[in-house]
Design an enzyme around this catalytic site. Sequence first.
Site, short mmCIF file in Angstrom:
data_model
loop_
_atom_site.label_atom_id
_atom_site.label_comp_id
_atom_site.label_asym_id
_atom_site.label_seq_id
_atom_site.Cartn_x
_atom_site.Cartn_y
_atom_site.Cartn_z
N GLU A 53 0.80 -1.23 0.00
CA GLU A 53 0.00 0.00 0.00
C GLU A 53 0.84 1.28 0.00
OE1 GLU A 53 -2.99 -0.34 -0.75
OE2 GLU A 53 -2.91 -2.51 -0.47
N GLY A 54 1.92 1.24 -0.76
CA GLY A 54 2.75 2.44 -0.90
C GLY A 54 4.01 2.35 -0.07
#
Length: 583
Positions: free
Chosen positions: A437-438
């Site tokens: 998620e990043g």
Amino acid sequence: MSDVLIAREELDFLLWDWLGLDRVIARHSPDMVDRESADAILDLSARLAADSFLTHYKDADRIEPSLHGGAVHALPEIGAALRAYAELGLFSASFPVERGGMGLPGLLANASFAQFLAANVATAAYPMLTTANARLLLAFANEAQIEQFALPQIAGRWFGTMCLSEPQAGSNLADVSTRAVADGADALGDRYRLSGNKMWISGGDHDLAENIVHLVLAKVVGADGTIGAGTRGLSLFVVPKILPAGDRNDIAVAGLNHKMGYRGTTNCLLNFGERDGAIGWIVGAPGQGLPQMFKMMNEARIGVALGAAALGYRGYRHALAYARDRTQGRPPGAGAGPSQPIIGHPDVRDMLLAAKCYGEGALALVLYCAKLVDEAEHDPDAEALLGLLTPIAKTWASEYGLAADDIAIQVHGGYGYTRDFDVEQLWRDNRLNPIHEGTTGIQALDLVGRKLRDGAALGLLRDRIALTVAGAAGQPQLASLAADLDAWWQRIAAAAGGLKGVDPAVMAANATALLRAFGHGVAGWLWLDRALLCVDAPDEPFRGGKLWACRYFFEREMPRIDAWLRPVEARSDLVAAVPADFL
């Protein structure tokens, strides 16, 4: 070893004593839950996590999903655990009653879910993605789409995914090439045919649920053949594996990704539209895909952070139990005699204190953010503060939860890197979370480029820190720490302000260093805030332990902020200017 999951004493301290869950319940859902029922939910979660999730933790790591006959097959015990989770209504925990949910505040739901993440993060990944998928649909889909696709996920019968990345476009979503061509309309809304490839899709295919609901980012092809440019051209589509009529959609599994951790979570390369195009329905208006998807992404970032914290906390608990039992050598000054537990060695205590600071600190940080999610429903300031702290929580928990597991291996010595002990798997599972998620770098750019842009959210954070500083200043054993925290935050805020208006390359070159300083500053604040609840019980092991950990964090960890801030304060261009050929 269920006793190495999240200790109930820890959760009670965080939820009731520190975060005021009783007040959250009174404002959020007074008719749905009280202290007695909340405690029952936590007890039930701990038992189910130990009995159904923890029991196949190592088997799911050893027996990976397989692809044959065009379908992905997962360990049957995963499906059994998730059915038990659904039967108890836990998929629906934080959803409104009118949508089939239990109506619990997010703080309580996240505390419940933390036990499952600690027990088996790979199995827990399925409900994490599913609930985030359903919540996005509740926010942006039409009523027919909610009935068809969200409610079965809330019930735990269908599972969900998020389909963003592509082989040529990982985090750079502007390069997404999946296309959507209009195909009329029906009772579910405007229908499209999608074609393209999606990579790294967790839960992308499996035999664990009746259906899989994919949320897919794609670009609409206009009547003249043109497509939208960049991220503004992205639209969001709900694309089920099995269509409402019962037919299989045009989605094929092109391969499985084999990861170092989370091995029980299927991870797929999916081809949409190998034949006539995968049928999907647009969610909301064209061109709104990325803003819509950010709702799911931000929820997933908090979920990843909670998982990383739970794994780090569990690693610390394993290391603590091992250090108390393992005898080897004698501490300095012990003299002759039999070997003693290694917890007596100063170096081991040093490692355990660090792991305690990381594991317990990460759990506190993420649950604090979970409380902000509840507050944000009626308080714009809480929403702004949550936005600021989301990249902090995601990064600090994932990096320092991992550090706690690294320490746990070291405490175990040679046994730590064997598969006979859980800590090596905890480390492998947690190593994915700084990327999930990043990455850290992406979170840093979000913090510096967006969240600190106008300074309002930082002002809200400084106000809350000031309250803690004022409270601690009146306690003799904490007064010096309060002064240190205030000084560190003056410097962090000044460094953040100094990056405004600088060359974008220089800003990007210093963003990660500022993020790390910011994260340690937030962690130190929350350690001091919790220590305020412990000053009256310095000789009691649980609360006294919090005071020792707080002191350790300020003495051994907070000084790292200086090293991170120095290049930021100097607006160093080193990493921006170094020629690529010289690396």
